[in-house]
Design a protein around this motif. Structure first.
Motif, PDB file in Angstrom:
ATOM      1  N   MET A 210       0.937  -1.221   0.022  1.00 29.07           N
ATOM      2  CA  MET A 210      -0.139   0.196  -0.086  1.00 29.07           C
ATOM      3  C   MET A 210       0.791   1.263   0.008  1.00 29.07           C
ATOM      4  SD  MET A 210      -3.176  -1.440  -0.046  1.00 29.07           S
ATOM      5  CE  MET A 210      -3.273  -3.039  -0.351  1.00 29.07           C
ATOM      6  N   ARG A 211       0.491   2.355  -0.820  1.00 27.63           N
ATOM      7  CA  ARG A 211       1.189   3.542  -0.811  1.00 27.63           C
ATOM      8  C   ARG A 211       0.405   4.626  -0.265  1.00 27.63           C
ATOM      9  NH1 ARG A 211       4.135   2.836  -6.882  1.00 27.63           N
ATOM     10  NH2 ARG A 211       5.204   0.594  -6.118  1.00 27.63           N
ATOM     11  N   ALA A 212       0.636   5.411   0.512  1.00 25.02           N
ATOM     12  CA  ALA A 212       0.052   6.765   0.709  1.00 25.02           C
ATOM     13  C   ALA A 212      -0.265   7.414  -0.273  1.00 25.02           C
ATOM     14  CB  ALA A 212       0.619   7.582   1.868  1.00 25.02           C
ATOM     15  N   ILE A 213       0.254   7.798  -1.090  1.00 24.93           N
ATOM     16  CA  ILE A 213       0.170   8.764  -2.482  1.00 24.93           C
ATOM     17  C   ILE A 213      -0.996   8.340  -3.317  1.00 24.93           C
ATOM     18  CG2 ILE A 213       2.260   9.494  -2.589  1.00 24.93           C
ATOM     19  CD1 ILE A 213       2.648   7.640  -5.148  1.00 24.93           C
ATOM     20  N   ASP A 214      -1.665   7.111  -3.078  1.00 28.08           N
ATOM     21  CA  ASP A 214      -2.794   6.761  -3.755  1.00 28.08           C
ATOM     22  C   ASP A 214      -4.154   6.876  -3.219  1.00 28.08           C
ATOM     23  OD1 ASP A 214      -1.259   5.759  -5.886  1.00 28.08           O
ATOM     24  OD2 ASP A 214      -0.717   3.758  -4.965  1.00 28.08           O
ATOM     25  N   ALA A 215      -4.076   7.561  -2.018  1.00 24.33           N
ATOM     26  CA  ALA A 215      -5.306   7.747  -1.234  1.00 24.33           C
ATOM     27  C   ALA A 215      -5.278   9.120  -0.800  1.00 24.33           C
ATOM     28  CB  ALA A 215      -5.311   6.868  -0.144  1.00 24.33           C
ATOM     29  N   ILE A 216      -4.508   9.910  -1.120  1.00 14.10           N
ATOM     30  CA  ILE A 216      -4.330  11.472  -0.535  1.00 14.10           C
ATOM     31  C   ILE A 216      -5.378  12.255  -1.382  1.00 14.10           C
ATOM     32  CG2 ILE A 216      -3.113  13.466   0.117  1.00 14.10           C
ATOM     33  CD1 ILE A 216      -0.764  11.454   0.604  1.00 14.10           C
ATOM     34  N   ASN A 217      -6.140  12.750  -0.709  1.00 15.34           N
ATOM     35  CA  ASN A 217      -6.946  13.941  -1.378  1.00 15.34           C
ATOM     36  C   ASN A 217      -6.619  15.196  -0.645  1.00 15.34           C
ATOM     37  OD1 ASN A 217      -9.131  15.388  -2.119  1.00 15.34           O
ATOM     38  ND2 ASN A 217     -10.638  14.462  -0.975  1.00 15.34           N
ATOM     39  N   PRO A 218      -5.853  15.914  -1.550  1.00 11.27           N
ATOM     40  CA  PRO A 218      -5.307  17.279  -1.141  1.00 11.27           C
ATOM     41  C   PRO A 218      -6.571  18.304  -1.104  1.00 11.27           C
ATOM     42  CG  PRO A 218      -4.929  16.898  -3.382  1.00 11.27           C
ATOM     43  CD  PRO A 218      -5.277  15.496  -2.854  1.00 11.27           C
ATOM     44  N   ARG A 219      -7.706  18.025  -1.359  1.00 15.03           N
ATOM     45  CA  ARG A 219      -8.887  18.837  -1.347  1.00 15.03           C
ATOM     46  C   ARG A 219      -9.618  18.842  -0.031  1.00 15.03           C
ATOM     47  NH1 ARG A 219      -8.191  17.495  -6.553  1.00 15.03           N
ATOM     48  NH2 ARG A 219      -8.070  19.596  -8.071  1.00 15.03           N
ATOM     49  N   ASP A 220      -9.102  17.842   0.691  1.00 18.09           N
ATOM     50  CA  ASP A 220      -9.552  17.771   2.132  1.00 18.09           C
ATOM     51  C   ASP A 220      -9.444  18.842   2.826  1.00 18.09           C
ATOM     52  OD1 ASP A 220     -10.455  16.786   4.549  1.00 18.09           O
ATOM     53  OD2 ASP A 220      -8.685  15.618   5.043  1.00 18.09           O
ATOM     54  N   GLU A 221     -10.508  19.358   3.701  1.00 17.17           N
ATOM     55  CA  GLU A 221     -10.467  20.685   4.683  1.00 17.17           C
ATOM     56  C   GLU A 221      -9.376  20.702   5.474  1.00 17.17           C
ATOM     57  OE1 GLU A 221     -13.418  23.022   7.849  1.00 17.17           O
ATOM     58  OE2 GLU A 221     -13.753  21.169   7.124  1.00 17.17           O
ATOM     59  N   ALA A 222      -8.907  19.436   5.764  1.00 14.08           N
ATOM     60  CA  ALA A 222      -7.498  19.442   6.851  1.00 14.08           C
ATOM     61  C   ALA A 222      -6.532  20.103   6.448  1.00 14.08           C
ATOM     62  CB  ALA A 222      -7.348  18.009   7.330  1.00 14.08           C
ATOM     63  N   PHE A 223      -6.168  20.385   5.042  1.00 16.24           N
ATOM     64  CA  PHE A 223      -5.048  20.848   4.547  1.00 16.24           C
ATOM     65  C   PHE A 223      -5.207  22.457   4.757  1.00 16.24           C
ATOM     66  CE2 PHE A 223      -4.879  16.954   2.315  1.00 16.24           C
ATOM     67  CZ  PHE A 223      -3.350  16.592   2.230  1.00 16.24           C
ATOM     68  N   ARG A 224      -6.125  23.158   4.547  1.00 12.76           N
ATOM     69  CA  ARG A 224      -6.357  24.562   4.857  1.00 12.76           C
ATOM     70  C   ARG A 224      -6.208  24.951   6.392  1.00 12.76           C
ATOM     71  NH1 ARG A 224     -10.494  27.170   6.873  1.00 12.76           N
ATOM     72  NH2 ARG A 224     -11.875  25.319   6.601  1.00 12.76           N
ATOM     73  N   VAL A 225      -6.773  23.980   6.886  1.00 15.18           N
ATOM     74  CA  VAL A 225      -6.868  24.080   8.819  1.00 15.18           C
ATOM     75  C   VAL A 225      -5.287  23.832   9.088  1.00 15.18           C
ATOM     76  CG1 VAL A 225      -7.321  23.016  10.753  1.00 15.18           C
ATOM     77  CG2 VAL A 225      -8.936  23.333   9.020  1.00 15.18           C
ATOM     78  N   ALA A 226      -4.636  22.970   8.319  1.00 10.12           N
ATOM     79  CA  ALA A 226      -3.061  22.840   8.996  1.00 10.12           C
ATOM     80  C   ALA A 226      -2.509  23.976   8.613  1.00 10.12           C
ATOM     81  CB  ALA A 226      -2.741  21.608   8.311  1.00 10.12           C
ATOM     82  N   LEU A 227      -2.459  24.541   7.450  1.00 11.95           N
ATOM     83  CA  LEU A 227      -1.802  25.876   7.111  1.00 11.95           C
ATOM     84  C   LEU A 227      -2.198  27.164   7.716  1.00 11.95           C
ATOM     85  CD1 LEU A 227      -2.436  25.615   3.186  1.00 11.95           C
ATOM     86  CD2 LEU A 227      -0.052  25.204   4.312  1.00 11.95           C
ATOM     87  N   SER A 228      -3.547  27.312   8.399  1.00 13.75           N
ATOM     88  CA  SER A 228      -3.552  28.063   9.383  1.00 13.75           C
ATOM     89  C   SER A 228      -2.825  28.158  10.439  1.00 13.75           C
ATOM     90  CB  SER A 228      -5.290  28.193   9.602  1.00 13.75           C
ATOM     91  OG  SER A 228      -5.649  27.030  10.447  1.00 13.75           O
TER      92      SER A 228
END
Length: 384
Positions: A88-106
């Motif tokens: 299994m490879r993480a890259i095949d399941a990452i959704n960069p449009r997940d709200e968590a990315f914006r929250v992390a950057l904040s």
């Protein structure tokens, strides 16, 4: 070209600059110091005395694989069809449009290592990504940084509680790990023999995924809370001569001497929240400081979404309150995780030649809960 002026610069790997400047070009830091030689026509940003530090890094998350606000539809971090799934490879399941990315950057977090959860004894590869972008292929810093393994309650609970499906016990978890490493060792030897004899090499998809571990190109990434589980991991890794990082280490403060003897990186957390299972009964924000004071390389982790990533600096601040040296806490969320992930040539500190990933804060985010990231830059671009 971007010229940051009037900044309290915290480079991490060198002394603070109370009033300094930084020059950005092509997504890289090209100069940093009390003054820099900035050409005419630069875009100037006046930090007005605000703290400027590298983007924070979390070395253990599941961001993008365990999405916000959804159930099974966005739960792509545990492949529970089998307890051993190194392919299994993480890259095949990452959704960069997940709200968590914006929250992390904040919260000033610009980089994270993300990957499979801890349901499986061997879960697959973690990857290191920037947290800004809409295509994961463009966000990757290093595709394979570690192979996830897990000890203790989680594999037991996922499989053993289903009935008589292995692993039911900690003995079985260790046996599955040993068996896979032994098979991978033989696979590597078979390839070498085939190459020497000019024969066709064997092919096994799972064993191909394990070769970087056997060749010590990447470490095992060991989910281990209890002291006995941590020591089992170290025992097995010594037996097969493979590298490892120790993740969570909730009871690490109980075996400090053994951890110092092993000398492996310790990734401590998530320390915030309730003690939701037996393995967490010793959970404390004192642990990172105890381990750092003993001379270990400590990273503080959120295990996001267990703790949302924007609270990474809060976790470092709470560790300071419970005895961790301030410098060690800063390193635990910047340069230390960068080194653990093998990406420290690009991120983790403010240095000439590194990626322009940084935040301008209204105050010290490790000391002041009211502090906010006013601007956050990834590759020299303001993304907040």
């Amino acid at each position: 070209m971007l010229h940051i002026i009037n900044a309290y610069l915290k480079p991490i790997t060198s002394p603070d600059i109370p009033c300094g400047e930084m020059l950005i070009d092509g997504g890289k830091i090209v100069a940093i110091g009390e003054t820099v030689n900035a050409p005419e026509g630069c875009e100037v940003i006046d930090a007005k005395g605000g703290l400027v530090c590298p983007g924070f890094i979390d070395a253990h998350t599941h961001i993008g694989l365990h999405e916000e606000s959804v159930r099974w539809e966005g739960a792509d971090y545990n492949e529970v069809s089998a307890p051993v799934t190194p392919e299994m490879r993480a890259i095949d399941a990452i959704n960069p449009r997940d709200e968590a990315f914006r929250v992390a950057l904040s919260g000033g977090v610009t980089t994270a290592c993300t990957g499979p959860g801890s349901a499986n004894v061997i879960g697959g590869t973690f990857t290191a990504i920037k947290l800004h972008g809409d295509n994961v292929d463009d966000m990757i810093l290093r595709e394979a940084v570690a192979m996830k393994i897990a000890m203790g309650e989680n594999p037991k609970g996922c499989y053993g509680q289903q009935g008589k499906k292995t692993p039911v016990t900690r003995m079985a978890i260790a046996a599955l790990l040993r068996g896979t490493l032994a098979k991978a060792k033989k696979y590597a030897a078979d390839i070498a023999l085939a190459d020497a004899e000019g024969k066709a090499r064997p092919f096994d998809f799972q064993m191909e995924a394990m070769l970087p571990v056997i060749n010590r190109e990447i470490p095992l990434k060991a989910h281990a809370h209890r002291a006995d589980d941590i020591l089992t991991v170290l025992r097995v890794c010594k037996e097969f001569d493979v590298d490892v990082t120790l993740d969570h280490v909730t009871e690490g403060h109980l075996i400090v001497d053994k951890l110092v003897e092993a000398g492996k990186p310790v990734l401590v957390g998530p320390s915030f929240g309730s003690k939701s299972k037996f393995e967490l009964k010793e959970k404390s924000f004192e642990t990172p400081g105890i381990l750092a004071n003993a001379g270990l390389d400590v990273c503080i982790i959120t295990d996001a979404p267990v703790i949302p990533l924007n609270y990474l600096p809060l976790c470092a601040g709470l560790a300071i309150r419970e005895g961790m040296a301030e410098d060690a806490a800063w390193r635990a969320i910047t340069i230390n995780p960068a080194k653990v992930a093998g990406i420290d040539e690009r991120v983790g500190s403010l240095e000439k030649g590194k990626d322009a990933d940084f935040a301008i804060w209204s105050g010290d985010p490790l000391r002041d809960i009211q502090a906010r990231a006013k601007m956050v830059f990834v590759n020299g671009e303001n993304v907040l």
